[in-house]
Design an enzyme around this catalytic site. Structure first.
Site, PDB file in Angstrom:
ATOM      1  N   SER A  31       0.823  -1.213   0.000  1.00 16.04           N
ATOM      2  CA  SER A  31       0.000   0.000   0.000  1.00 16.04           C
ATOM      3  C   SER A  31       0.852   1.256   0.000  1.00 16.04           C
ATOM      4  O   SER A  31       1.708   1.420   0.871  1.00 16.04           O
ATOM      5  CB  SER A  31      -0.863   0.071   1.265  1.00 16.04           C
ATOM      6  OG  SER A  31      -1.595  -1.082   1.423  1.00 16.04           O
ATOM      7  N   HIS A  62      -4.736   0.631  -4.188  1.00 17.19           N
ATOM      8  CA  HIS A  62      -4.158  -0.484  -4.931  1.00 17.19           C
ATOM      9  C   HIS A  62      -4.653  -0.471  -6.366  1.00 17.19           C
ATOM     10  O   HIS A  62      -5.807  -0.762  -6.623  1.00 17.19           O
ATOM     11  CB  HIS A  62      -4.543  -1.821  -4.298  1.00 17.19           C
ATOM     12  CG  HIS A  62      -3.932  -2.036  -2.963  1.00 17.19           C
ATOM     13  ND1 HIS A  62      -2.733  -2.673  -2.786  1.00 17.19           N
ATOM     14  CD2 HIS A  62      -4.330  -1.669  -1.737  1.00 17.19           C
ATOM     15  CE1 HIS A  62      -2.434  -2.697  -1.505  1.00 17.19           C
ATOM     16  NE2 HIS A  62      -3.394  -2.089  -0.841  1.00 17.19           N
ATOM     17  N   HIS A  84      -5.882  -9.233  -1.158  1.00 17.95           N
ATOM     18  CA  HIS A  84      -5.901  -9.473   0.285  1.00 17.95           C
ATOM     19  C   HIS A  84      -7.012 -10.443   0.652  1.00 17.95           C
ATOM     20  O   HIS A  84      -8.069 -10.458   0.023  1.00 17.95           O
ATOM     21  CB  HIS A  84      -6.147  -8.155   1.031  1.00 17.95           C
ATOM     22  CG  HIS A  84      -5.075  -7.138   0.855  1.00 17.95           C
ATOM     23  ND1 HIS A  84      -5.098  -6.207  -0.161  1.00 17.95           N
ATOM     24  CD2 HIS A  84      -3.949  -6.904   1.565  1.00 17.95           C
ATOM     25  CE1 HIS A  84      -4.018  -5.435  -0.056  1.00 17.95           C
ATOM     26  NE2 HIS A  84      -3.307  -5.836   0.975  1.00 17.95           N
ATOM     27  N   TYR A  86      -8.718 -10.068   3.329  1.00 19.18           N
ATOM     28  CA  TYR A  86      -9.821  -9.295   3.921  1.00 19.18           C
ATOM     29  C   TYR A  86     -10.791  -8.747   2.885  1.00 19.18           C
ATOM     30  O   TYR A  86     -11.902  -8.337   3.211  1.00 19.18           O
ATOM     31  CB  TYR A  86      -9.295  -8.158   4.815  1.00 19.18           C
ATOM     32  CG  TYR A  86      -8.523  -7.056   4.120  1.00 19.18           C
ATOM     33  CD1 TYR A  86      -9.154  -6.117   3.325  1.00 19.18           C
ATOM     34  CD2 TYR A  86      -7.153  -6.959   4.288  1.00 19.18           C
ATOM     35  CE1 TYR A  86      -8.439  -5.113   2.696  1.00 19.18           C
ATOM     36  CE2 TYR A  86      -6.426  -5.958   3.674  1.00 19.18           C
ATOM     37  CZ  TYR A  86      -7.071  -5.039   2.866  1.00 19.18           C
ATOM     38  OH  TYR A  86      -6.356  -4.055   2.249  1.00 19.18           O
ATOM     39  N   GLU A  87     -10.380  -8.763   1.626  1.00 21.07           N
ATOM     40  CA  GLU A  87     -11.292  -8.294   0.568  1.00 21.07           C
ATOM     41  C   GLU A  87     -12.358  -9.340   0.259  1.00 21.07           C
ATOM     42  O   GLU A  87     -13.262  -9.082  -0.521  1.00 21.07           O
ATOM     43  CB  GLU A  87     -10.503  -8.010  -0.708  1.00 21.07           C
ATOM     44  CG  GLU A  87      -9.584  -6.819  -0.599  1.00 21.07           C
ATOM     45  CD  GLU A  87      -8.647  -6.714  -1.790  1.00 21.07           C
ATOM     46  OE1 GLU A  87      -8.934  -5.918  -2.691  1.00 21.07           O
ATOM     47  OE2 GLU A  87      -7.644  -7.440  -1.820  1.00 21.07           O
ATOM     48  N   ALA A 114       2.854  -2.195   3.882  1.00 16.85           N
ATOM     49  CA  ALA A 114       2.733  -1.146   4.891  1.00 16.85           C
ATOM     50  C   ALA A 114       2.369  -1.866   6.184  1.00 16.85           C
ATOM     51  O   ALA A 114       1.560  -2.789   6.165  1.00 16.85           O
ATOM     52  CB  ALA A 114       1.626  -0.180   4.502  1.00 16.85           C
ATOM     53  N   MET A 212      -1.558  -6.824   7.231  1.00 16.92           N
ATOM     54  CA  MET A 212      -2.646  -7.675   6.737  1.00 16.92           C
ATOM     55  C   MET A 212      -2.287  -8.393   5.434  1.00 16.92           C
ATOM     56  O   MET A 212      -3.158  -8.697   4.624  1.00 16.92           O
ATOM     57  CB  MET A 212      -3.897  -6.828   6.521  1.00 16.92           C
ATOM     58  CG  MET A 212      -4.351  -6.046   7.746  1.00 16.92           C
ATOM     59  SD  MET A 212      -5.721  -4.964   7.350  1.00 16.92           S
ATOM     60  CE  MET A 212      -5.741  -3.882   8.785  1.00 16.92           C
ATOM     61  N   SER A 213      -1.008  -8.614   5.204  1.00 17.94           N
ATOM     62  CA  SER A 213      -0.618  -9.244   3.931  1.00 17.94           C
ATOM     63  C   SER A 213       0.680 -10.020   4.100  1.00 17.94           C
ATOM     64  O   SER A 213       1.050 -10.401   5.193  1.00 17.94           O
ATOM     65  CB  SER A 213      -0.432  -8.152   2.866  1.00 17.94           C
ATOM     66  OG  SER A 213       0.694  -7.345   3.178  1.00 17.94           O
ATOM     67  N   ASN A 236       2.603   3.609  10.616  1.00 21.92           N
ATOM     68  CA  ASN A 236       1.908   4.139  11.809  1.00 21.92           C
ATOM     69  C   ASN A 236       2.358   3.303  12.989  1.00 21.92           C
ATOM     70  O   ASN A 236       2.870   2.198  12.813  1.00 21.92           O
ATOM     71  CB  ASN A 236       0.389   3.997  11.630  1.00 21.92           C
ATOM     72  CG  ASN A 236      -0.013   2.553  11.391  1.00 21.92           C
ATOM     73  OD1 ASN A 236       0.174   2.027  10.294  1.00 21.92           O
ATOM     74  ND2 ASN A 236      -0.529   1.892  12.406  1.00 21.92           N
ATOM     75  N   HIS A 248      -6.693   4.808   7.774  1.00 24.48           N
ATOM     76  CA  HIS A 248      -6.096   4.357   6.523  1.00 24.48           C
ATOM     77  C   HIS A 248      -5.387   5.503   5.791  1.00 24.48           C
ATOM     78  O   HIS A 248      -4.352   5.302   5.165  1.00 24.48           O
ATOM     79  CB  HIS A 248      -7.192   3.746   5.644  1.00 24.48           C
ATOM     80  CG  HIS A 248      -6.698   3.187   4.349  1.00 24.48           C
ATOM     81  ND1 HIS A 248      -5.778   2.159   4.291  1.00 24.48           N
ATOM     82  CD2 HIS A 248      -6.980   3.517   3.054  1.00 24.48           C
ATOM     83  CE1 HIS A 248      -5.514   1.884   3.016  1.00 24.48           C
ATOM     84  NE2 HIS A 248      -6.227   2.684   2.247  1.00 24.48           N
TER      85      HIS A 248
HETATM   86  N1  HPA Z   1      -2.214  -2.942  11.476  1.00 23.28           N
HETATM   87  C1  HPA Z   1      -2.448  -3.787  10.453  1.00 23.28           C
HETATM   88  N2  HPA Z   1      -2.131  -3.503   9.195  1.00 23.28           N
HETATM   89  C2  HPA Z   1      -1.544  -2.316   8.953  1.00 23.28           C
HETATM   90  C3  HPA Z   1      -1.276  -1.398   9.961  1.00 23.28           C
HETATM   91  C4  HPA Z   1      -1.620  -1.724  11.305  1.00 23.28           C
HETATM   92  O1  HPA Z   1      -1.412  -0.956  12.262  1.00 23.28           O
HETATM   93  N3  HPA Z   1      -0.680  -0.334   9.360  1.00 23.28           N
HETATM   94  C5  HPA Z   1      -0.599  -0.613   8.046  1.00 23.28           C
HETATM   95  N4  HPA Z   1      -1.118  -1.812   7.784  1.00 23.28           N
END
Ligand code: HPA
Length: 274
Positions: A31, A62, A84, A86-87, A114, A212-213, A236, A248
């Protein structure tokens, strides 16, 4: 021959015919880390919709395309936009492109993402070399009948992220003056961010970053004997580290700010790949 192999080989054949060469290295762009695409010379872009049997992407940030070309004279393919779990994709779709890459004859993969910083010594904008992963809570992409043509039923995962490549990545970072962190990536399903208690638990388990990947792709790549390098951009601090909510937009914005550093590093790693 299994139906999956037939499908993979059909897609691999389509791509090989279309571009006329076999890349040495595949790169999955996380991302907000798409800028590496600008470093690709003589690029041939193929939108996912045009590729037989490819899933399609939906998540904001994406774009869905493969970009073939060269970086510093090394033949590469970059995946801009990944699939992903989660999609709503099933695991077969999440890992389909990686399997296609291997069936094309590509032996190396750089997987980027990310991620949230679980290690409190990290700062948003840091890059982290993945040394290992934790994925207890997620479905394994190899669940189901094993496809023996791809790899063994019970593949070893004791060195998913290639030690020699990691050493080379650290050397590239040193040369470029980048303070490349190292750490363990913990894979969570998403799409909701983790709770502060989950992050605390992950930290106690040894995690340095969360995302998440990456892990499904890394597992199937190792299953097929590919060499894997993983790099996270800490976009973050993970939930509960700071007294503020996660969003996000912040993740995307920090990714953007780190893109130049990230692309420079990956391009140098590719140039010196052995
Ligand atoms: N958690 C999960 N996935 C992420 C995060 C997070 O804090 N930051 C970027 N992708």
């Amino acid at each position: 021959m299994s139906g999956t192999i037939k499908k993979l080989d059909r897609t691999a054949h389509y791509l090989k015919n279309k571009v006329g060469f076999i890349p040495e290295i595949a790169v999955i762009l996380g991302s907000g880390l798409g800028k590496l695409a600008d470093y690709i010379d003589g690029s041939i872009e193929i939108p996912y919709e045009e590729i037989p049997d490819f899933p399609s992407t939906t998540v904001a940030g994406h774009e869905g395309k493969l970009i073939f070309g060269t970086i510093k004279n090394r033949k590469v393919v970059a995946m801009k936009g990944r699939f992903h779990y989660y999609e709503g994709n099933d695991m077969d779709a999440v890992v389909f492109p990686v399997r296609v890459f291997k069936r094309m004859g590509i032996e190396n993969i750089i997987i980027t993402n990310a991620a949230g910083g679980v290690n409190t010594e990290f700062t948003p904008g840091d890059l982290m070399l993945i040394t290992d992963h934790i994925s207890f809570f997620c479905e394994n992409p190899l669940r189901g009948e094993n496809i023996d043509e791809l790899g063994p039923r019970f593949p070893d995962m004791s060195a998913v992220y290639d030690r020699a490549l990691r050493k080379a990545a650290l050397e590239s970072a040193r040369k470029l003056g980048i303070d490349l962190k190292e750490g363990i990536y913990s894979y969570c399903k998403g799409p909701s961010y983790e709770s502060p208690s989950e992050i605390k638990a992950l930290r106690q388990m040894g995690a340095d970053a969360v995302g998440m990947s990456t892990v499904p792709e890394a597992i199937v790549a190792r299953h097929m004997g590919m060499r894997v390098l993983g790099i996270s951009c800490i976009t973050n601090m993970a939930a509960g580290v700071l007294d503020q909510p996660l969003n996000h937009e912040e993740v995307m914005e920090t990714g953007k700010q780190a893109e130049q550093k990230f692309s420079g590093l990956v391009s140098d790693i590719i140039e010196n790949w052995e």
